[in-house]
Design an enzyme around this catalytic site. Structure first.
Site, PDB file in Angstrom:
ATOM      1  N   CYS A   1      33.361  61.783  39.814  1.00  0.00           N
ATOM      2  CA  CYS A   1      32.005  62.334  39.697  1.00  0.00           C
ATOM      3  C   CYS A   1      31.598  63.031  40.998  1.00  0.00           C
ATOM      4  CB  CYS A   1      31.021  61.217  39.358  1.00  0.00           C
ATOM      5  SG  CYS A   1      29.286  61.723  39.411  1.00  0.00           S
TER       6      CYS A   1
ATOM      7  N   CYS B   1      28.403  61.597  42.517  1.00  0.00           N
ATOM      8  CA  CYS B   1      28.670  60.325  43.195  1.00  0.00           C
ATOM      9  C   CYS B   1      29.212  60.557  44.603  1.00  0.00           C
ATOM     10  CB  CYS B   1      29.655  59.487  42.385  1.00  0.00           C
ATOM     11  SG  CYS B   1      29.105  59.105  40.711  1.00  0.00           S
TER      12      CYS B   1
END
Length: 423
Positions: free
Chosen positions: A43, A46
Site C-alpha cells: 500500500c 501506508c
C-alpha cells in the site's frame, strides 16, 4: 503482563518505537491502551504514513499508550477481528472498545486524537490557570459551566461521549469560568474557538424544554462548532463538514507532492483566509469556510473542470453549488462579501442539485473521473482490469456469433445434400 511479553512479534528497532504486532495481539488487546495502524506492505498510502507513525510512537513513548502496527497480509485474523477493509486503517483500542481514526494523518492531529480518547469524555477543570493552558494547547474546545447535574449537563455529557473522537470537552465552575469568559447564564455550554467563544443558545426556561429537542439541538451545535474557522478540507473530513448543513465556502488551490502552493494561489488563499477571520462574526452561523489543496475534490462537486485558484460554495442541504462570476484572481474582499450576501439572500445563480438528470450526470462524471485518475496513476493496471473483462466478453460474443454461423452453414449443406439425392 507476562502474556503481553509473549507477543509473537513485538520488536523495537533503534530508529522506531513502533511495536510489530501479530495474531497474539487479540489476546492482549484489553491490557492497557493501544494505537494501532493496520497496513499492507504494497500500500502506497501506508508507506507514506510510516515516517509519521514513527514520530507518533516516539512522542507517546513515555506514556501508557502503546503504538503498534499489524501487517494484515500476514495476520488476517487480526484484520478480520477489527473489520479492516481499507489500508491504512488507524484504530485506538481502549479495553473492549475500538475507535477508528478518520482525520488528517499528521503527527499533530494523530496525537490530539489519542489525547482525547485516552481520557474521560468530559475532563474537569479545577484550577483557574488551567484554562490558559487549554487555550494555548487547543485551538477549539467545549466547556460546560455550572453544577454537574440537571438536563443540560446530561445532554452535554452525552454529546461529549459521541464526539470525543472529534473534540475536547471540559467542565468547570462558574467562578473559574468568569475569569476567562463573559458568563451571563448558568448553567451554560460554550465553545472556545481561536481566541473567541460562542455560547450554545440555551433558554432560561430550560427545565420545560423537551429532552429530545435539547438533545437534537445541542448535538447539532457541537457538530457545527467543532471545526476551525478555515480548515483544510479533504475527502476524509468533507462528509463531516457537510453534516453541519451550513454553506461550505471553499478556496480551491493546488498543492504539489511537497504540499507546496504556487505563489499566486497562496496569495489568493491568504486573501480569503484574512477575509474569513475579519468577518467571522457576520458569517459564523451561516457559512463554514475552508480551503482545498486537491482540485479533484472541488471538481467532483462542480461536476466540471475547475481551474485554480477558485472559489466554490456548496449548499450541503440541497447539493447545489455557487461559483462567482468574477475572475478568481480579480476577486477582492468586497466582491466576496457581495457574493456571499447574494447566496444568503438566495439571489445567486445556482448549479447542481438533486434532480434525476443531475444525479445521472454526477454518476457519469464520477465514473469518468475515476477511470481517468486510474489510467494516469497506473495505465498498465487499468488496462488489465478493464481489458481482460472486455476481452472475455468479446470472446463470448464471438463464440455465440460463430456458433450461429456454423449452424447455418451445416443446415445449408444438409439442404444441398437432400436436394442432390432427390435429383
Amino acid at each position: 503482563m507476562y502474556t503481553l511479553c509473549k507477543l509473537l512479534i513485538a520488536l523495537f528497532s533503534h530508529s522506531s518505537r513502533v511495536l510489530e504486532l501479530s495474531d497474539r495481539f487479540l489476546d492482549v488487546r484489553n491490557e492497557g491502551q493501544w494505537f494501532v495502524m493496520f497496513y499492507a506492505p504494497w500500500c502506497a498510502h501506508c508507506k507514506k504514513l510510516e515516517p509519521v507513525w514513527a514520530l507518533v510512537a516516539q512522542a507517546l513513548y513515555n506514556t501508557n499508550i502503546r503504538v503498534g502496527r499489524v501487517d494484515c497480509t500476514r495476520f488476517t485474523a487480526v484484520a478480520q477481528h477489527f473489520k479492516v477493509n481499507a489500508y491504512p486503517t488507524i484504530i485506538f483500542v481502549k479495553g473492549p472498545y475500538d475507535y477508528v481514526y478518520n482525520g488528517e494523518r499528521s503527527k499533530e492531529e494523530l496525537i490530539h486524537f489519542v489525547n482525547r480518547m485516552s481520557g474521560p469524555p468530559v475532563q474537569l477543570v479545577t484550577r483557574a490557570d488551567s484554562i490558559d493552558i487549554l487555550k494555548s494547547n487547543n485551538p477549539i474546545f467545549f466547556t460546560y459551566v455550572g453544577k454537574q447535574s440537571g438536563l443540560l449537563w446530561d445532554v452535554f455529557y452525552s454529546a461529549a461521549e459521541s464526539y470525543q473522537a472529534h473534540g475536547y470537552f471540559y467542565a468547570t465552575s462558574v467562578e473559574i469560568a468568569k475569569r476567562h469568559f463573559d458568563v451571563d447564564t448558568v448553567p451554560s455550554a460554550l465553545v472556545y474557538k481561536e481566541r473567541s467563544h460562542y455560547y450554545f443558545p440555551y433558554s432560561d426556561n430550560f427545565e420545560r424544554i423537551e429532552p429530545a429537542h435539547l438533545n437534537e439541538t445541542l448535538f447539532r451545535w457541537v457538530n457545527e462548532e467543532r471545526f476551525a474557522t478555515f480548515p483544510k478540507v479533504t475527502r476524509s473530513n468533507i462528509h463531516h463538514l457537510v453534516q453541519t448543513k451550513k454553506y461550505l465556502v471553499l478556496a480551491v488551490v493546488e498543492e504539489n507532492k511537497l504540499s507546496e502552493i504556487a505563489a499566486h494561489e497562496q496569495e489568493f488563499r491568504d486573501m480569503v483566509e484574512i477575509f474569513v477571520h475579519k468577518n467571522k462574526h457576520k458569517y459564523h452561523w451561516r457559512f463554514q469556510f475552508g480551503w482545498v489543496g486537491t482540485p479533484e475534490l472541488a471538481r467532483s462537486i462542480a461536476m466540471d473542470s475547475l481551474p485554480t485558484p477558485h472559489l466554490l460554495v456548496l449548499n450541503a442541504s440541497t447539493n447545489e453549488h455557487h461559483i462567482p462570476e468574477d475572475d478568481p484572481l480579480q476577486l477582492t474582499p468586497e466582491a466576496i462579501e457581495i457574493f456571499l450576501d447574494s447566496i444568503h439572500n438566495q439571489t445567486a445563480q445556482t448549479f447542481g442539485g438533486n434532480s434525476l438528470p443531475v444525479r445521472i450526470y454526477r454518476a457519469w462524471f464520477e465514473a469518468k473521473t475515476s477511470l481517468y485518475e486510474m489510467w494516469i496513476g497506473n495505465p498498465v493496471l487499468t488496462t488489465v482490469l478493464f481489458g481482460l473483462p472486455l476481452g472475455f466478453l468479446s470472446l463470448i460474443m464471438y463464440s455465440i456469433c460463430c456458433a450461429d454461423i456454423l449452424d447455418a452453414e451445416e443446415e445449408d449443406e444438409g439442404a444441398d445434400q437432400r436436394h442432390e439425392k432427390k435429383e
